[in-house]
Design an enzyme around this catalytic site. Structure first.
Site, PDB file in Angstrom:
ATOM      1  N   ARG A 159       4.327  -1.359  -8.413  1.00 56.51           N
ATOM      2  CA  ARG A 159       5.336  -1.625  -8.971  1.00 56.51           C
ATOM      3  C   ARG A 159       6.385  -0.567  -9.220  1.00 56.51           C
ATOM      4  NH1 ARG A 159       0.768  -3.952 -12.137  1.00 56.51           N
ATOM      5  NH2 ARG A 159       0.914  -6.101 -12.500  1.00 56.51           N
ATOM      6  N   GLY A 182      -9.157   3.428  -8.099  1.00 55.00           N
ATOM      7  CA  GLY A 182      -8.393   4.553  -8.579  1.00 55.00           C
ATOM      8  C   GLY A 182      -8.287   4.800 -10.074  1.00 55.00           C
ATOM      9  N   VAL A 210      -3.063   9.700  -7.538  1.00 56.29           N
ATOM     10  CA  VAL A 210      -2.008  10.204  -6.663  1.00 56.29           C
ATOM     11  C   VAL A 210      -0.650  10.236  -7.356  1.00 56.29           C
ATOM     12  CG1 VAL A 210      -1.010  10.447  -4.350  1.00 56.29           C
ATOM     13  CG2 VAL A 210      -3.488   9.903  -4.768  1.00 56.29           C
ATOM     14  N   GLU A 258       0.314   5.773  -0.852  1.00 56.47           N
ATOM     15  CA  GLU A 258      -0.378   6.734  -0.596  1.00 56.47           C
ATOM     16  C   GLU A 258      -1.692   7.137  -1.542  1.00 56.47           C
ATOM     17  OE1 GLU A 258      -0.699   9.404   1.984  1.00 56.47           O
ATOM     18  OE2 GLU A 258       0.812   8.074   2.761  1.00 56.47           O
ATOM     19  N   GLY A 259      -1.460   6.583  -2.935  1.00 61.40           N
ATOM     20  CA  GLY A 259      -2.606   6.358  -3.638  1.00 61.40           C
ATOM     21  C   GLY A 259      -3.857   5.538  -3.013  1.00 61.40           C
ATOM     22  N   HIS A 260      -3.209   4.417  -2.457  1.00 59.10           N
ATOM     23  CA  HIS A 260      -4.184   3.414  -1.769  1.00 59.10           C
ATOM     24  C   HIS A 260      -4.867   4.331  -0.686  1.00 59.10           C
ATOM     25  CE1 HIS A 260      -1.617   0.226  -3.460  1.00 59.10           C
ATOM     26  NE2 HIS A 260      -2.406   0.124  -4.180  1.00 59.10           N
ATOM     27  N   LEU A 265       0.929  -1.159  -0.105  1.00 57.85           N
ATOM     28  CA  LEU A 265       0.119  -0.113   0.054  1.00 57.85           C
ATOM     29  C   LEU A 265       0.812   1.307  -0.158  1.00 57.85           C
ATOM     30  CD1 LEU A 265      -2.578  -1.131   2.728  1.00 57.85           C
ATOM     31  CD2 LEU A 265      -2.825  -1.322   0.019  1.00 57.85           C
TER      32      LEU A 265
HETATM   33  N1  LIG Z   1      -1.141   6.531  -7.607  1.00 59.30           N
HETATM   34  C1  LIG Z   1      -2.751   5.940  -7.608  1.00 59.30           C
HETATM   35  N2  LIG Z   1      -3.698   7.038  -7.333  1.00 59.30           N
HETATM   36  C2  LIG Z   1      -4.897   6.510  -7.127  1.00 59.30           C
HETATM   37  N3  LIG Z   1      -5.341   5.314  -7.045  1.00 59.30           N
HETATM   38  C3  LIG Z   1      -4.436   4.388  -7.121  1.00 59.30           C
HETATM   39  C4  LIG Z   1      -2.659   4.841  -7.464  1.00 59.30           C
HETATM   40  N4  LIG Z   1      -2.558   3.589  -7.833  1.00 59.30           N
HETATM   41  C5  LIG Z   1      -3.165   2.539  -7.503  1.00 59.30           C
HETATM   42  N5  LIG Z   1      -4.662   3.076  -7.040  1.00 59.30           N
HETATM   43  C6  LIG Z   1      -5.679   2.304  -6.947  1.00 59.30           C
HETATM   44  O1  LIG Z   1      -5.609   1.383  -6.193  1.00 59.30           O
HETATM   45  C7  LIG Z   1      -6.341   0.400  -6.148  1.00 59.30           C
HETATM   46  C8  LIG Z   1      -5.559  -0.781  -6.080  1.00 59.30           C
HETATM   47  O2  LIG Z   1      -4.413  -1.109  -7.116  1.00 59.30           O
HETATM   48  P1  LIG Z   1      -3.158  -1.939  -6.991  1.00 59.30           P
HETATM   49  O3  LIG Z   1      -3.237  -2.566  -5.692  1.00 59.30           O
HETATM   50  O4  LIG Z   1      -3.155  -2.691  -8.089  1.00 59.30           O
HETATM   51  O5  LIG Z   1      -2.138  -0.637  -7.021  1.00 59.30           O
HETATM   52  P2  LIG Z   1      -1.159  -0.236  -7.971  1.00 59.30           P
HETATM   53  O6  LIG Z   1      -0.254   0.894  -7.203  1.00 59.30           O
HETATM   54  O7  LIG Z   1      -2.076   0.162  -9.173  1.00 59.30           O
HETATM   55  O8  LIG Z   1      -0.472  -1.571  -8.346  1.00 59.30           O
HETATM   56  P3  LIG Z   1       0.258  -1.867  -9.574  1.00 59.30           P
HETATM   57  O9  LIG Z   1       1.805  -1.819  -9.518  1.00 59.30           O
HETATM   58  O10 LIG Z   1      -0.389  -3.186  -9.524  1.00 59.30           O
HETATM   59  O11 LIG Z   1      -0.212  -0.974 -10.629  1.00 59.30           O
HETATM   60  C9  LIG Z   1      -6.970   0.343  -7.695  1.00 59.30           C
HETATM   61  O12 LIG Z   1      -8.209   0.851  -7.634  1.00 59.30           O
HETATM   62  C10 LIG Z   1      -5.901   1.495  -8.213  1.00 59.30           C
HETATM   63  O13 LIG Z   1      -6.445   2.178  -9.280  1.00 59.30           O
HETATM   64  N1  BAL Z   2      -3.658  -2.412 -10.794  1.00 57.95           N
HETATM   65  C1  BAL Z   2      -4.103  -3.422 -11.494  1.00 57.95           C
HETATM   66  C2  BAL Z   2      -3.672  -4.826 -11.225  1.00 57.95           C
HETATM   67  C3  BAL Z   2      -2.591  -5.380 -12.118  1.00 57.95           C
HETATM   68  O1  BAL Z   2      -1.618  -4.593 -12.769  1.00 57.95           O
HETATM   69  O2  BAL Z   2      -2.801  -6.756 -12.251  1.00 57.95           O
END
Ligand SMILES: Nc1ncnc2c1ncn2[C@@H]1O[C@H](COP(=O)(O)OP(=O)(O)OP(=O)(O)O)[C@@H](O)[C@H]1O
Ligand code: BAL
Ligand SMILES: CC(C)(CO)[C@@H](O)C(=O)[O-]
Length: 279
Positions: A184, A144, A173, A32-34, A30
């Site tokens: 990632r 997000g 974010v 700050e976006g989460h 997790l």
């Molecule tokens: N920078 C961000 N701003 C707002 N929401 C976000 C952000 N990054 C991820 N999210 C949202 O958080 C939720 C969970 O996403 P996830 O756990 O796949 O994270 P991620 O950071 O997107 O990982 P990944 O590396 O898989 O892209 C999704 O709804 C995603 O759109």
């Molecule tokens: N945030 C989407 C998840 C995925 O890349 O598999």
């Protein structure tokens, strides 16, 4: 804050709180976006549930399921600080027990953009999100806009399958230098971190040209591609201007046009997007 691992236990808890749960589905690690999604969830419901599940069915065979970053103890702290009530962290064997055979697929919207590069990806996403909705029974679920296509696909699924859940999309974010936060990002090497800015630079280049009056998608695309082509470590997956509702291609851009892109920086595939007229 409590942690629930069992599907049956989560469902039992949810039954008692039906109508007052906000769900934030995540794959953990997790950031700050989460956290921004959790803060929004906190405003919208009495009980906030965050699911943490690295969903195997949305990863292709050659994708990064095994190397996807994981750190449950850190996640627990981030979630607690954001005022989360329940972390739901099921095991894959509980979500997909032996004999599992059921999948939910949204057609059309899932064939382009990330769906074209990651066949089967959205079928895995909609399947697990449908399962989460049935297990957690949320009144509202927060996603997000960084995963813009995912949000569009989930909205479609909710409409088409009559799920009784309000879907809320939250802004992207970013780091101070523009990089969209993503779990990632942790897999970028120190040398790849600066080149990874080519995604947000592509967006800035297109937005600048659009604001200066350019409407031709062909010209805007050239402008957006330049920062990516400058980085030897960056390999373009797609960069597309689309209608934000249908995700269909456009030749002329307007305020509502979506620019979505995916770029591989070394072995790390990153996505980003913007709506040209927003902010
Ligand atoms: N920078 C961000 N701003 C707002 N929401 C976000 C952000 N990054 C991820 N999210 C949202 O958080 C939720 C969970 O996403 P996830 O756990 O796949 O994270 P991620 O950071 O997107 O990982 P990944 O590396 O898989 O892209 C999704 O709804 C995603 O759109
Ligand atoms: N945030 C989407 C998840 C995925 O890349 O598999
Ligand atoms: C929505 C989701 C949690 C489903 O596994 C995932 O795709 C994600 O983290 O965006």
């Amino acid at each position: 804050m409590i942690v629930i691992e069992s599907v049956a236990e989560m469902q039992q808890f949810a039954r008692q709180r039906r109508g007052e749960i906000a769900l934030v589905p995540t794959m953990g690690y997790l950031h700050e976006g989460h956290a921004s999604l959790m803060v929004e969830a906190r405003k919208r419901a009495r009980t906030v549930v965050v699911s943490i599940f690295v969903n195997p069915t949305q990863f292709g065979v050659n994708e990064d399921l095994d190397s996807y970053p994981r750190d449950f103890e850190r996640d627990r702290k981030v979630a607690a600080a954001a005022g989360v009530d329940v972390i739901f962290a099921p095991k894959a064997a509980d979500m997909y027990p032996a004999g599992y055979q059921s999948y939910l697929n949204v057609e059309g919207l899932t064939t382009e953009l990330c769906g074209a590069s990651r066949p089967g990806h959205f079928r895995g996403v909609t399947t697990v999100v449908a399962k989460l909705f049935n297990i957690v029974m949320p009144a509202v679920a927060i996603f997000g806009k960084k995963d813009f296509q995912q949000l569009a696909v989930i909205r479609r699924m909710v409409r088409d399958f009559n799920f009784d859940v309000d879907i809320v999309g939250m802004p992207i974010v970013r780091e101070a230098d523009g990089l969209a936060l993503s779990s990632r990002n942790a897999r970028l090497t120190a040398e790849q971190r600066e080149p990874a800015l080519c995604l947000s630079r592509a967006i800035a280049a297109a937005r600048d040209a659009f604001r200066a009056g350019e409407k031709s998608v062909a010209v805007l695309r050239e402008k957006a591609l330049a920062p990516i082509e400058r980085e030897s470590v960056a390999q373009l997956d797609y960069l597309e201007f689309r209608d934000q509702d249908t995700l269909l291609p456009l030749q002329t851009a307007d305020e509502r046009t979506l620019l979505a892109l995916a770029v591989r920086v070394g072995s790390v595939r990153l996505i980003d997007n913007t709506v040209l007229g927003e902010e």
